[in-house]
Design a protein around this motif. Structure first.
Motif, PDB file in Angstrom:
ATOM      1  N   ARG A 112      54.322 -60.643  42.234  1.00  0.00           N
ATOM      2  CA  ARG A 112      54.374 -59.687  41.124  1.00  0.00           C
ATOM      3  C   ARG A 112      53.526 -58.490  41.525  1.00  0.00           C
ATOM      4  NH1 ARG A 112      52.871 -62.998  36.744  1.00  0.00           N
ATOM      5  NH2 ARG A 112      54.945 -63.836  36.957  1.00  0.00           N
ATOM      6  N   PRO A 130      50.243 -52.899  38.875  1.00  0.00           N
ATOM      7  CA  PRO A 130      50.570 -51.576  38.347  1.00  0.00           C
ATOM      8  C   PRO A 130      49.890 -50.490  39.175  1.00  0.00           C
ATOM      9  CG  PRO A 130      49.084 -52.744  36.868  1.00  0.00           C
ATOM     10  CD  PRO A 130      49.459 -53.690  37.953  1.00  0.00           C
ATOM     11  N   GLU A 138      53.027 -56.141  28.167  1.00  0.00           N
ATOM     12  CA  GLU A 138      54.471 -56.250  28.387  1.00  0.00           C
ATOM     13  C   GLU A 138      54.876 -55.790  29.786  1.00  0.00           C
ATOM     14  OE1 GLU A 138      56.754 -54.206  25.481  1.00  0.00           O
ATOM     15  OE2 GLU A 138      55.712 -55.148  23.807  1.00  0.00           O
ATOM     16  N   ASP A 139      54.194 -54.776  30.308  1.00  0.00           N
ATOM     17  CA  ASP A 139      54.575 -54.191  31.592  1.00  0.00           C
ATOM     18  C   ASP A 139      54.027 -54.940  32.799  1.00  0.00           C
ATOM     19  OD1 ASP A 139      55.871 -52.214  30.171  1.00  0.00           O
ATOM     20  OD2 ASP A 139      54.108 -50.915  30.152  1.00  0.00           O
ATOM     21  N   TRP A 140      52.946 -55.707  32.613  1.00  0.00           N
ATOM     22  CA  TRP A 140      52.310 -56.353  33.756  1.00  0.00           C
ATOM     23  C   TRP A 140      51.531 -57.588  33.326  1.00  0.00           C
ATOM     24  CZ3 TRP A 140      46.937 -56.744  35.000  1.00  0.00           C
ATOM     25  CH2 TRP A 140      46.692 -57.307  36.246  1.00  0.00           C
ATOM     26  N   GLN A 141      51.666 -58.637  34.095  1.00  0.00           N
ATOM     27  CA  GLN A 141      50.877 -59.848  33.935  1.00  0.00           C
ATOM     28  C   GLN A 141      50.446 -60.287  35.330  1.00  0.00           C
ATOM     29  OE1 GLN A 141      49.865 -61.832  31.337  1.00  0.00           O
ATOM     30  NE2 GLN A 141      50.672 -60.339  29.892  1.00  0.00           N
TER      31      GLN A 141
END
Length: 131
Positions: free
Chosen positions: A79, A82, A108-111
């Motif tokens: 993953r 950002p 929501e955009d990154w974990q």
């Protein structure tokens, strides 16, 4: 004349730390270059935090993907960070570390990938020879 080596962070900190790009827990230290995830080569730089809130250790781990390899690997096995970097603040002491916060904050955009999240997923055969 001898070179003095100062261990600023305990081995227990590296046993707690994991890569937020691929979830692996093994890091390599290359003298004069830095510390890198052994699986995907994401660089991690440790900095002492200015604020400890009374904990024995307070450390900022700064992850950067500018040197990351294995980008050809199926995105299911990694993953991206950002803007190519992320920081985590770790508080505690050996054997009792905890994550205080991530920057940027997960949403929501990154974990961040959790420790060992992709351990049970096999790499597709068509790209394994490229690693």
């Amino acid at each position: 004349m001898s070179l003095e080596v100062i261990d600023r962070h305990s081995e227990a900190l590296f046993e707690f730390l994991w890569c937020p790009v691929c979830g692996h827990e093994v890091f390599s230290h290359i003298p004069f270059e830095g510390v890198f995830c052994k699986n995907c080569n994401t660089q991690v730089e440790l900095q002492e935090s200015r604020e400890t809130r009374g904990y024995e250790e307070a450390v900022l781990a700064c992850f950067d993907t500018y040197s990351t390899w294995n980008l050809h690997v199926d995105e299911k096995l990694r993953r991206d960070l950002p803007d190519g970097s992320a920081r985590v603040k770790i508080l505690g002491a050996p054997g009792a570390y905890e994550v205080d916060w991530w920057s940027p904050a997960p949403g929501e955009d990154w974990q961040p990938v959790e420790r060992g999240e992709f351990d049970d997923v096999d790499e597709p055969a068509e790209v394994s020879h490229l690693a």
